[in-house]
Design a protein around this motif. Structure first.
Motif, mmCIF file in Angstrom:
data_model
loop_
_atom_site.group_PDB
_atom_site.id
_atom_site.type_symbol
_atom_site.label_atom_id
_atom_site.label_comp_id
_atom_site.label_asym_id
_atom_site.label_seq_id
_atom_site.Cartn_x
_atom_site.Cartn_y
_atom_site.Cartn_z
ATOM 1 N N ARG A 240 -8.984 -52.371 22.080
ATOM 2 C CA ARG A 240 -8.179 -52.239 23.191
ATOM 3 C C ARG A 240 -7.386 -50.877 24.168
ATOM 4 O O ARG A 240 -8.220 -50.070 24.140
ATOM 5 N N ILE A 242 -5.417 -48.381 25.781
ATOM 6 C CA ILE A 242 -4.394 -47.663 24.810
ATOM 7 C C ILE A 242 -3.011 -46.927 25.962
ATOM 8 O O ILE A 242 -1.871 -46.216 25.484
ATOM 9 N N GLU A 243 -4.071 -46.703 27.703
ATOM 10 C CA GLU A 243 -3.129 -45.782 28.645
ATOM 11 C C GLU A 243 -3.727 -46.801 29.652
ATOM 12 O O GLU A 243 -4.987 -46.387 29.933
ATOM 13 N N HIS A 256 -0.745 -40.307 26.172
ATOM 14 C CA HIS A 256 -1.603 -40.699 24.674
ATOM 15 C C HIS A 256 -2.164 -39.473 23.927
ATOM 16 O O HIS A 256 -2.779 -39.063 24.977
ATOM 17 N N TRP A 290 -6.516 -52.373 13.919
ATOM 18 C CA TRP A 290 -4.872 -52.712 14.546
ATOM 19 C C TRP A 290 -3.697 -53.040 14.048
ATOM 20 O O TRP A 290 -2.281 -53.078 14.608
ATOM 21 N N CYS A 294 -1.672 -48.186 14.282
ATOM 22 C CA CYS A 294 -2.511 -47.883 15.980
ATOM 23 C C CYS A 294 -3.364 -47.058 15.441
ATOM 24 O O CYS A 294 -3.396 -46.401 13.901
ATOM 25 N N VAL A 316 1.794 -51.649 17.691
ATOM 26 C CA VAL A 316 2.159 -50.652 18.551
ATOM 27 C C VAL A 316 1.644 -50.762 20.128
ATOM 28 O O VAL A 316 0.229 -51.706 19.790
ATOM 29 N N GLU A 317 2.566 -51.742 20.821
ATOM 30 C CA GLU A 317 2.868 -52.522 22.323
ATOM 31 C C GLU A 317 1.871 -51.593 22.844
ATOM 32 O O GLU A 317 2.092 -50.668 22.934
ATOM 33 N N LEU A 318 1.007 -52.061 24.128
ATOM 34 C CA LEU A 318 1.114 -51.529 25.207
ATOM 35 C C LEU A 318 2.345 -51.730 26.225
ATOM 36 O O LEU A 318 2.792 -52.782 25.957
ATOM 37 N N GLU A 326 1.214 -47.343 31.684
ATOM 38 C CA GLU A 326 1.310 -48.447 30.550
ATOM 39 C C GLU A 326 0.369 -47.236 29.680
ATOM 40 O O GLU A 326 -0.715 -46.596 29.789
ATOM 41 N N ARG A 328 0.070 -46.848 25.326
ATOM 42 C CA ARG A 328 0.197 -47.789 23.738
ATOM 43 C C ARG A 328 0.746 -46.611 22.727
ATOM 44 O O ARG A 328 -0.559 -46.424 22.072
ATOM 45 N N CYS A 329 1.778 -46.158 22.375
ATOM 46 C CA CYS A 329 1.678 -44.993 21.237
ATOM 47 C C CYS A 329 3.823 -45.095 21.240
ATOM 48 O O CYS A 329 4.092 -45.085 22.183
#
Ligand SMILES: Nc1ncnc2c1ncn2[C@@H]1O[C@H](COP(=O)(O)OP(=O)(O)OP(=O)(O)O)[C@@H](O)[C@H]1O
Ligand code: SF4
Ligand SMILES: [Mg+2]
Lengths: 344, 321
Positions: A240, A242-243, A256, A290, A294, A316-318, A326, A328-329
């Motif tokens: 995925r 994540i940032e 992140h 996931w 996380c 944990v969503e983006l 964007e 995801r954290c």
């Protein structure tokens, strides 16, 4: 380069891409798990992450090069608006090499050892531009010349093993750009090369892409490559994103913890002499699905209980993280932790 | 190994199959490690330092020269029954001036017959191996290049052929087609077909998964071009090795078939297997008459085997230095 703020009509749009490998007698692996990104003409986008995070699978899925058996691909991949997932073999073949092209990691094994460079270059010209004989040879010489191969006429008659690593990668780049594609995906194009050659190849890619408006997807685990080339960066972890951030933002303010860790694990010119290099602890294998929380949690120094689905009740969503970013954290780095070296 | 086998292996055909697949997979790694020197050149370099290869090559070259120049090398007419008058019940003239290996029970010079007989072995060996390799390779290309259903059907057929012992198959085919030279060659070729088919197919499957095949696909090169122009040429080295080894088998099988009377109906024509067969009836009088052709067969087969095996080693990336 980073001035491209408002994205134009994208060349490539990847939306919610999922790739699942299912081998008989083995548990399925979700190598790419809902990846979305877009690349505008002339833009260079980096896909960054450790080995096994799904970078190559993402690029192969985009090109339609994954094997059919034992692989499920879902989501959407559009090239100039044309949907590629589910497109026929013939359609894809015509697009590959002409409108989208790819450069791979190992230039030696990417060239057929028993066929001359000339035959391999002219083959592309024959496939997409209907060029044959002398016309194709002349164009091939021109192409090799454009990527900085000295004495291109002689090189045409040589075999891959007679060229140096850098020359081979130049030849492969020449083949990829033979039809001025709209999209070029470079999957770790410098990893197999000497350090001094790496810089030259990156420079070549930048020059060629900038001059032509080709959209470039740069896949790498090397933040040095990102720093020199990319406008925007997507950091991937366990299939995925994540940032996502503009290159400058990412380097100046990683949000992140994984990105922060990556930045602290590579030597940087501006990081002062005393700053120690701190690798991220654990390995890419220390991960959780996931769906349970996380995936980075087992290695994360700032993890809290609510990073687990069990506690928080949701994955944990983006989510947008101000401006063009964007993230995801649940517990992103703050200016204090960003400058204090590795999170500890 | 990436080659999915069509059916669960069954002995003894199964073991032969596994061996073939292993050879194909090993050769597949060839192009990967090819470093700074061309594969061919480094193979030649290693062959020249390998005493086994040299012994094999010397035997093969001597055999080839003798077979090709046989009419000029043979000291006498191999058909002439020169000493027939001296042949008695229970006694055949031995070696003497002008007849270094003696004569057979019809008074013909043995040395001349051995020399001229080498031609038969060479012709049968080469023709049947070329025939077998050609048909086998077409099947292998179909299976390895098209894959899917074609692959399954072709390989089922090949596996059935492979499960029949070679000599048994050769005898059956030969009986079916009648005893003559052409049917002999076809019979031997049939036994070679499945080996070449399976070997080439396995080797092509490995090459199809290679980086350069992927790179060519990424450039939109047509599948037919990738298979015939890239995958096939890189899959040939195990086939070349196998062809060398098959020459040995073919020569032995040819001799065995003519020993059984399934060869050339003209029994006066010198041929090692037939000479062995006719020596049988006078074994107690002159056992040498059986020993000479047997030795020729063994030494020549050994020569091709030694050469083939060292060729395989020279082409195997595991032994690269
Ligand atoms: N053919 C395949 N069959 C099964 N699983 C696969 C296959 N190819 C890739 N995977 C899995 O997909 C995951 C992502 O692989 P991928 O090659 O995309 O990683 P990557 O990010 O490119 O890593 P690297 O930096 O090593 O190239 C890996 O965990 C791998 O196990
Ligand atoms: S979500 Fe939690 S575990 Fe994951 S990176 Fe952020 S803080 Fe660490
Ligand atoms: Mg990869």
């Amino acid at each position: 380069m980073s001035g491209v703020q408002v994205p134009q009509t994208p060349v490539l749009e990847v939306e919610d891409l999922r790739v699942r490998f299912q081998r008989r007698g083995e548990p399925a692996t979700l190598a790419v798990d809902g990846v979305s990104f877009a690349v505008a003409p002339g833009e260079t986008v980096g896909l960054v992450g450790e080995s096994g995070c799904g970078k190559s699978v993402t690029s192969l899925a985009t090109m339609g090069l994954l094997p059919k058996r034992g692989v499920q691909v879902s989501g959407s991949v559009r090239l100039d608006g044309q949907e590629l997932l589910g497109a026929g073999d013939r359609t894809l073949r015509r697009l590959r090499g002409k409108d989208m092209a790819m450069v791979f990691q190992d230039p030696l094994s990417s060239l057929n050892p028993t066929v001359t460079i000339g035959v391999q270059v002219t083959e592309v010209l024959a496939a997409h531009r209907g060029m044959k004989g002398d016309a194709a040879r002349t164009e091939a010489v021109d192409l090799l010349d454009r990527v900085g191969i000295p004495d291109p006429r002689r090189r045409l008659g040589e075999y891959p093993h007679q060229l140096s690593g850098g020359m081979r990668q130049r030849a492969l780049i020449a083949m990829a750009l033979a039809c001025s594609p709209r999209l070029l995906i470079a999957d770790e194009p410098t990893t197999a090369l000497d350090v001094t050659i790496q810089a030259q190849i990156l420079e070549l890619l930048r020059d060629l892409v900038q001059g032509s408006g080709t959209a470039l997807v740069m896949i790498t685990h090397d933040l040095g490559v990102v720093a020199g080339l990319c406008d925007r960066v997507h950091v991937m972890y366990a299939g995925r994103i994540i940032e996502t951030a503009e290159r400058r933002d990412l380097f100046a303010r990683p949000r992140h913890p994984y990105t922060g860790g990556l930045l602290h694990s590579v030597p940087r010119l501006d990081s002062g002499r005393g700053t120690p290099l701190t690798p991220i602890r654990g390995s890419a294998r220390d991960t959780i699905p996931w769906a349970q929380g996380c995936a980075f949690a087992p290695r994360c120094d700032v993890a809290e209980d609510d990073c687990l689905v069990e506690v928080s009740g949701s994955e944990v969503e983006l989510v947008p993280d101000g401006g063009t970013r964007e993230l995801r954290c649940r517990h992103p780095l703050t200016p204090a932790t960003q400058t204090a070296g590795a999170p500890s | 190994m990436s080659a999915p086998t069509a059916a669960p292996a069954a002995a003894p055909g199964g073991r032969r199959r596994e061996k073939i697949d292993e050879l194909a997979a090993r050769a597949g790694a060839l192009s990967a490690g090819a470093g700074g020197e061309s594969l061919f050149r480094s193979a030649v370099r290693r062959l020249r330092r390998d005493p086994v290869a040299i012994i094999g090559a010397v035997i093969v070259v001597v055999f080839l020269v003798v077979a090709i120049l046989a009419p000029f090398l043979a000291p006498r007419d191999p058909y002439a029954q020169t000493l027939l008058s001296e042949v008695r019940q229970g006694s055949i003239p031995g070696a003497r001036e002008g007849f270094p290996l003696g004569v057979d029970q019809l008074g013909r010079d043995v040395l001349s017959r051995l020399i001229v007989g080498s031609r038969q072995s060479l012709v049968i060996g080469v023709v049947s191996t070329v025939l077998g390799a050609a048909v086998g390779m077409v099947l292998g290309i179909l299976a390895g290049g098209l894959g899917g259903r074609v692959d399954t059907i072709v390989m089922r057929f090949v596996d059935i052929l492979l499960s029949i012992p070679g000599l048994l198959m050769a005898i059956s085919v030969s009986v079916l087609l009648g005893a003559n030279q052409l049917s002999l060659m076809i019979a031997i070729a049939v036994t070679q077909v499945p080996v070449f088919a399976r070997l080439l197919r396995g080797s092509m499957l490995v090459q199809r998964d290679s980086d350069y095949a992927l790179a060519a696909r990424a450039l939109g090169v047509k599948r037919r071009k990738i298979v015939l122009g890239h995958v096939l040429p890189n899959s040939l080295s195990p086939v070349i090795v196998q062809a060398t080894l098959s020459l040995a088998t073919a020569i032995i099988e040819a001799a065995a078939l003519s020993f059984l009377g399934l060869g050339d109906p003209d029994i006066s024509r010198p041929e090692w297997g037939a000479m062995l067969a006719s020596a049988q009836s006078v074994l107690s009088v002159r056992p040498e008459l059986a020993v000479y052709p047997a030795l020729c067969i063994i030494v020549v087969a050994l020569g091709f085997t030694l050469l083939g095996e060292s060729l395989r080693e020279a082409l195997d990336p595991k032994f690269r230095r």
